[in-house]
Design an enzyme around this catalytic site. Structure first.
Site, PDB file in Angstrom:
ATOM      1  N   ASP A  67      90.191  40.757   3.701  1.00 54.62           N
ATOM      2  CA  ASP A  67      90.830  41.159   2.452  1.00 54.62           C
ATOM      3  C   ASP A  67      90.606  42.634   2.138  1.00 54.62           C
ATOM      4  O   ASP A  67      89.772  43.305   2.763  1.00 54.62           O
ATOM      5  CB  ASP A  67      90.325  40.286   1.298  1.00 54.62           C
ATOM      6  CG  ASP A  67      88.808  40.095   1.320  1.00 54.62           C
ATOM      7  OD1 ASP A  67      88.120  40.880   1.985  1.00 54.62           O
ATOM      8  OD2 ASP A  67      88.325  39.155   0.661  1.00 54.62           O
ATOM      9  N   ASN A 136      82.410  30.868  -7.240  1.00 53.90           N
ATOM     10  CA  ASN A 136      83.369  29.831  -7.659  1.00 53.90           C
ATOM     11  C   ASN A 136      84.010  29.144  -6.452  1.00 53.90           C
ATOM     12  O   ASN A 136      85.015  28.466  -6.586  1.00 53.90           O
ATOM     13  CB  ASN A 136      84.454  30.435  -8.568  1.00 53.90           C
ATOM     14  CG  ASN A 136      85.239  31.540  -7.869  1.00 53.90           C
ATOM     15  OD1 ASN A 136      85.028  31.809  -6.698  1.00 53.90           O
ATOM     16  ND2 ASN A 136      86.150  32.169  -8.591  1.00 53.90           N
ATOM     17  N   HIS A 138      85.294  30.670  -3.780  1.00 53.85           N
ATOM     18  CA  HIS A 138      86.387  31.377  -3.106  1.00 53.85           C
ATOM     19  C   HIS A 138      85.987  31.824  -1.702  1.00 53.85           C
ATOM     20  O   HIS A 138      84.813  32.054  -1.415  1.00 53.85           O
ATOM     21  CB  HIS A 138      86.955  32.534  -3.950  1.00 53.85           C
ATOM     22  CG  HIS A 138      86.126  33.776  -4.034  1.00 53.85           C
ATOM     23  ND1 HIS A 138      85.669  34.300  -5.219  1.00 53.85           N
ATOM     24  CD2 HIS A 138      85.705  34.638  -3.067  1.00 53.85           C
ATOM     25  CE1 HIS A 138      85.016  35.419  -4.990  1.00 53.85           C
ATOM     26  NE2 HIS A 138      85.014  35.644  -3.685  1.00 53.85           N
ATOM     27  N   GLU A 143      91.134  32.433  -4.583  1.00 56.79           N
ATOM     28  CA  GLU A 143      90.466  31.932  -5.780  1.00 56.79           C
ATOM     29  C   GLU A 143      90.843  30.463  -6.019  1.00 56.79           C
ATOM     30  O   GLU A 143      91.856  29.986  -5.493  1.00 56.79           O
ATOM     31  CB  GLU A 143      90.900  32.781  -6.984  1.00 56.79           C
ATOM     32  CG  GLU A 143      90.539  34.261  -6.874  1.00 56.79           C
ATOM     33  CD  GLU A 143      89.083  34.545  -7.250  1.00 56.79           C
ATOM     34  OE1 GLU A 143      88.223  33.641  -7.120  1.00 56.79           O
ATOM     35  OE2 GLU A 143      88.810  35.682  -7.665  1.00 56.79           O
TER      36      GLU A 143
HETATM   37  C1  GLP Z   1      84.028  39.014  -2.344  1.00 58.16           C
HETATM   38  C2  GLP Z   1      84.699  38.920  -0.977  1.00 58.16           C
HETATM   39  C3  GLP Z   1      84.347  37.643  -0.267  1.00 58.16           C
HETATM   40  C4  GLP Z   1      82.849  37.403  -0.322  1.00 58.16           C
HETATM   41  C5  GLP Z   1      82.430  37.270  -1.757  1.00 58.16           C
HETATM   42  C6  GLP Z   1      80.938  36.991  -1.927  1.00 58.16           C
HETATM   43  O1  GLP Z   1      84.763  38.441  -3.359  1.00 58.16           O
HETATM   44  N1  GLP Z   1      86.132  39.021  -1.062  1.00 58.16           N
HETATM   45  O2  GLP Z   1      84.800  37.715   1.085  1.00 58.16           O
HETATM   46  O3  GLP Z   1      82.509  36.248   0.397  1.00 58.16           O
HETATM   47  O4  GLP Z   1      82.721  38.495  -2.414  1.00 58.16           O
HETATM   48  O5  GLP Z   1      80.238  38.198  -1.885  1.00 58.16           O
HETATM   49  P1  GLP Z   1      78.678  38.320  -1.741  1.00 58.16           P
HETATM   50  O6  GLP Z   1      78.376  38.042  -0.319  1.00 58.16           O
HETATM   51  O7  GLP Z   1      78.379  39.740  -2.112  1.00 58.16           O
HETATM   52  O8  GLP Z   1      78.074  37.342  -2.661  1.00 58.16           O
END
Ligand code: GLP
Length: 241
Positions: A67, A136, A138, A143
């Protein structure tokens, strides 16, 4: 879905890096699907260390990230492209031409997403897709929703994701409100999926992903249907399982 229990963040990172490293050794020209977020950082550091030691050669590997924020160009320090460059690609012997991130600078969402789908399709989809998980549930920026998404598309980020990701920005207002993300169907086409998760703030999402109903209300829950999905998580993230 296989769950690998690890003691802490370091243990999680090392085991996840071992799995990715095995993939690269077994198929030196493999396609890796990569993720941003803070969770995979330790995995990237470990892989970079093994790369320097000559144990894991990325020279023929190609990568496709999940992304990118809409509206941020590749050289914007807050972009996921820049994040990958600084935290991984610049530390390993990968050919930067073989690294791909959706083009957040293209304001034409339909064109940017179609172009990315075409590239991932031409690459033959990832041999291994690395995923983090949002609080959440995702994955990528898919989402919670009423339906599972298909290909790359533009999403409105939820308030909880904006708040969670604001720690990486100076102010919450600076967090982009939209992103381009690979869809759930595309993610599911990877031949192997590796999810990393640590910390108590991920415990509910990890429980829902592994043991809850398969529902787009928790996008990660669909991974229960993947035939080769491995979750590497620490004891805090697994505390509700
Ligand atoms: C973002 C990314 C996800 C990632 C998520 C969790 O929203 N788009 O790919 O898994 O954050 O991030 P973290 O690993 O910092 O908790």
């Amino acid at each position: 879905m296989r769950i690998i229990h690890t003691t802490d963040y370091k243990d999680m990172s090392r085991k996840a890096a071992n799995i990715i490293s095995a993939q690269v050794i077994l198929k030196p020209d493999c396609v890796l699907g990569l993720a941003t977020g803070t969770t995979p950082l330790g995995t990237y550091d470990q892989l970079a260390e093994w790369n320097h030691k000559g144990d894991c050669d990325f020279s023929q590997v190609s990568t496709y990230n999940l992304d990118e924020y809409r509206g941020l160009s590749h050289d914007d320090p807050q972009s996921y492209h820049y994040f990958m460059l600084k935290n991984f690609f610049e530390k390993i012997n990968i050919n930067l031409e073989n690294t791909h991130v959706p083009n957040g600078a293209n304001p034409d969402a339909a064109a940017a997403c179609a172009e990315y789908d075409r590239m991932v399709d031409e690459a033959g989809y990832p041999d291994l897709q690395l995923l983090g998980i949002g609080r959440n549930g995702h994955i990528g920026f898919n989402e919670p929703d009423d339906v599972f998404s298909k290909g790359t598309h533009c999403v409105d980020l939820t308030q909880s994701t904006i708040e969670a990701n604001s720690r990486l920005f100076e102010r919450e207002e600076d967090v982009p409100r939209q992103a381009y993300t690979m869809g759930v169907q595309t993610i599911m086409r990877a031949r192997m999926i590796l999810v990393v998760a640590n910390g108590t703030n991920k415990a509910q999402a990890v429980r829902d992903m592994c043991f809850g109903p398969v529902t787009p209300a928790c996008p990660a829950s669909i991974l229960q249907l993947h035939t080769n999905c491995v979750v590497v998580a620490d004891s805090d993230a697994l505390s509700l399982c």
